[in-house]
Write a protein that holds these residues in place. Structure first.
Motif, PDB file in Angstrom:
ATOM      1  N   HIS A  62       0.800  -1.228   0.000  1.00  0.00           N
ATOM      2  CA  HIS A  62       0.000   0.000   0.000  1.00  0.00           C
ATOM      3  C   HIS A  62       0.835   1.281   0.000  1.00  0.00           C
ATOM      4  CE1 HIS A  62       0.666  -0.148   4.351  1.00  0.00           C
ATOM      5  NE2 HIS A  62       0.369   1.127   4.367  1.00  0.00           N
ATOM      6  N   GLU A  63       2.063   1.241   0.469  1.00  0.00           N
ATOM      7  CA  GLU A  63       2.888   2.444   0.510  1.00  0.00           C
ATOM      8  C   GLU A  63       3.665   2.677  -0.790  1.00  0.00           C
ATOM      9  OE1 GLU A  63       5.314   2.732   3.996  1.00  0.00           O
ATOM     10  OE2 GLU A  63       3.663   2.221   5.314  1.00  0.00           O
ATOM     11  N   LEU A  64       3.661   1.695  -1.685  1.00  0.00           N
ATOM     12  CA  LEU A  64       4.374   1.846  -2.943  1.00  0.00           C
ATOM     13  C   LEU A  64       3.518   2.604  -3.951  1.00  0.00           C
ATOM     14  CD1 LEU A  64       6.048  -1.622  -3.486  1.00  0.00           C
ATOM     15  CD2 LEU A  64       7.125   0.506  -2.803  1.00  0.00           C
ATOM     16  N   SER A  65       4.203   3.338  -4.795  1.00  0.00           N
ATOM     17  CA  SER A  65       3.529   4.098  -5.835  1.00  0.00           C
ATOM     18  C   SER A  65       4.153   3.706  -7.171  1.00  0.00           C
ATOM     19  CB  SER A  65       3.718   5.588  -5.555  1.00  0.00           C
ATOM     20  OG  SER A  65       3.337   6.355  -6.643  1.00  0.00           O
ATOM     21  N   ILE A  66       3.323   3.516  -8.184  1.00  0.00           N
ATOM     22  CA  ILE A  66       3.813   3.154  -9.508  1.00  0.00           C
ATOM     23  C   ILE A  66       3.527   4.305 -10.459  1.00  0.00           C
ATOM     24  CG2 ILE A  66       3.538   1.583 -11.467  1.00  0.00           C
ATOM     25  CD1 ILE A  66       2.879  -0.610  -9.435  1.00  0.00           C
ATOM     26  N   TYR A  67       4.563   4.696 -11.180  1.00  0.00           N
ATOM     27  CA  TYR A  67       4.423   5.767 -12.163  1.00  0.00           C
ATOM     28  C   TYR A  67       4.445   5.141 -13.555  1.00  0.00           C
ATOM     29  CZ  TYR A  67       5.138  10.018 -14.787  1.00  0.00           C
ATOM     30  OH  TYR A  67       4.997  11.046 -15.668  1.00  0.00           O
ATOM     31  N   GLY A 104      13.639   8.484 -28.210  1.00  0.00           N
ATOM     32  CA  GLY A 104      13.709   8.973 -26.833  1.00  0.00           C
ATOM     33  C   GLY A 104      12.374   8.962 -26.113  1.00  0.00           C
ATOM     34  N   ASN A 105      11.427   8.168 -26.591  1.00  0.00           N
ATOM     35  CA  ASN A 105      10.130   8.050 -25.929  1.00  0.00           C
ATOM     36  C   ASN A 105      10.176   6.952 -24.879  1.00  0.00           C
ATOM     37  OD1 ASN A 105       8.746  10.018 -27.572  1.00  0.00           O
ATOM     38  ND2 ASN A 105       8.858   8.516 -29.225  1.00  0.00           N
ATOM     39  N   ILE A 106       9.721   7.281 -23.685  1.00  0.00           N
ATOM     40  CA  ILE A 106       9.736   6.344 -22.562  1.00  0.00           C
ATOM     41  C   ILE A 106       8.352   5.726 -22.430  1.00  0.00           C
ATOM     42  CG2 ILE A 106      10.207   6.035 -20.111  1.00  0.00           C
ATOM     43  CD1 ILE A 106      11.580   8.808 -20.196  1.00  0.00           C
ATOM     44  N   THR A 107       8.313   4.403 -22.339  1.00  0.00           N
ATOM     45  CA  THR A 107       7.064   3.683 -22.156  1.00  0.00           C
ATOM     46  C   THR A 107       7.271   2.635 -21.069  1.00  0.00           C
ATOM     47  OG1 THR A 107       6.609   3.939 -24.516  1.00  0.00           O
ATOM     48  CG2 THR A 107       5.278   2.337 -23.334  1.00  0.00           C
ATOM     49  N   GLY A 108       6.294   2.496 -20.187  1.00  0.00           N
ATOM     50  CA  GLY A 108       6.365   1.470 -19.165  1.00  0.00           C
ATOM     51  C   GLY A 108       6.041   1.996 -17.792  1.00  0.00           C
ATOM     52  N   GLU A 109       6.377   1.195 -16.799  1.00  0.00           N
ATOM     53  CA  GLU A 109       6.062   1.541 -15.407  1.00  0.00           C
ATOM     54  C   GLU A 109       7.299   1.402 -14.526  1.00  0.00           C
ATOM     55  OE1 GLU A 109       1.404   0.216 -15.145  1.00  0.00           O
ATOM     56  OE2 GLU A 109       2.901  -1.222 -14.485  1.00  0.00           O
ATOM     57  N   ALA A 132      17.060  -3.112 -14.260  1.00  0.00           N
ATOM     58  CA  ALA A 132      17.952  -4.190 -13.838  1.00  0.00           C
ATOM     59  C   ALA A 132      17.601  -4.715 -12.449  1.00  0.00           C
ATOM     60  CB  ALA A 132      19.404  -3.705 -13.870  1.00  0.00           C
ATOM     61  N   LEU A 133      17.141  -3.832 -11.577  1.00  0.00           N
ATOM     62  CA  LEU A 133      16.776  -4.246 -10.218  1.00  0.00           C
ATOM     63  C   LEU A 133      15.378  -4.864 -10.158  1.00  0.00           C
ATOM     64  CD1 LEU A 133      18.132  -1.228  -8.127  1.00  0.00           C
ATOM     65  CD2 LEU A 133      19.168  -3.497  -8.412  1.00  0.00           C
ATOM     66  N   GLY A 134      14.654  -4.804 -11.251  1.00  0.00           N
ATOM     67  CA  GLY A 134      13.291  -5.341 -11.269  1.00  0.00           C
ATOM     68  C   GLY A 134      12.279  -4.376 -10.692  1.00  0.00           C
ATOM     69  N   LEU A 135      12.645  -3.121 -10.577  1.00  0.00           N
ATOM     70  CA  LEU A 135      11.743  -2.110 -10.023  1.00  0.00           C
ATOM     71  C   LEU A 135      11.052  -1.304 -11.121  1.00  0.00           C
ATOM     72  CD1 LEU A 135      14.001  -0.917  -7.092  1.00  0.00           C
ATOM     73  CD2 LEU A 135      12.005  -2.434  -6.973  1.00  0.00           C
ATOM     74  N   ALA A 136      11.323  -1.656 -12.362  1.00  0.00           N
ATOM     75  CA  ALA A 136      10.694  -0.978 -13.491  1.00  0.00           C
ATOM     76  C   ALA A 136      10.623  -1.937 -14.671  1.00  0.00           C
ATOM     77  CB  ALA A 136      11.488   0.263 -13.886  1.00  0.00           C
TER      78      ALA A 136
END
Length: 130
Positions: free
Chosen positions: A75-80, A121-126, A109-113
């Motif tokens: 619940h404290e995590l936020s996803i952008y 240069g377009n960023i897609t994902g979470e 690499a850390l599995g956090l995104a």
């Protein structure tokens, strides 16, 4: 102090020690990956230090949440979400763009995104914000 409070305090200390050990393990396991990202994205010392702080913050998030099993645990995590946002929208200069790329590579690499940057240069994902 009551027996229950003593047991609780001992449990808290044991948990803190376990997390410290796990952090050290993860740091050792991911150091080569972190250094590889630094090698791919030449950054001045100041940005390298900031990226190192981001790496260690990411490891702390992993340690804190790796045992979570229910949605309430997160619940404290936020996803952008990046919805084909241009990298230049986030970067104020060429250096900031290189740092942004390195930071997103590190989070992936850390599995956090789960983020991609296309040739334009377009960023897609979470990404988990940490």
């Amino acid at each position: 102090m009551t027996q229950a409070r003593i047991r609780e305090r001992v449990r808290q200390i044991q948990e803190r020690v376990r997390k410290q050990r796990r952090f050290a393990e993860l740091e050792k396991e991911t150091r080569e990956c972190y250094e590889s990202i630094i090698g791919r994205h030449p950054l001045p010392e100041e940005y390298q230090q900031y990226l190192e702080r981001e790496w260690k913050l990411g490891l702390k998030v992993i340690v804190e949440y790796e045992d979570a099993t229910t949605p309430e645990d997160y619940h404290e995590l936020s996803i952008y979400t990046y919805d084909s946002t241009t990298l230049s929208d986030y970067a104020e200069s060429d250096m900031d763009e290189r740092f942004m790329r390195a930071n997103l590579d590190l989070a992936n690499a850390l599995g956090l995104a789960m983020v991609t940057i296309d040739e334009a240069g377009n960023i897609t994902g979470e990404i988990i914000e940490y």
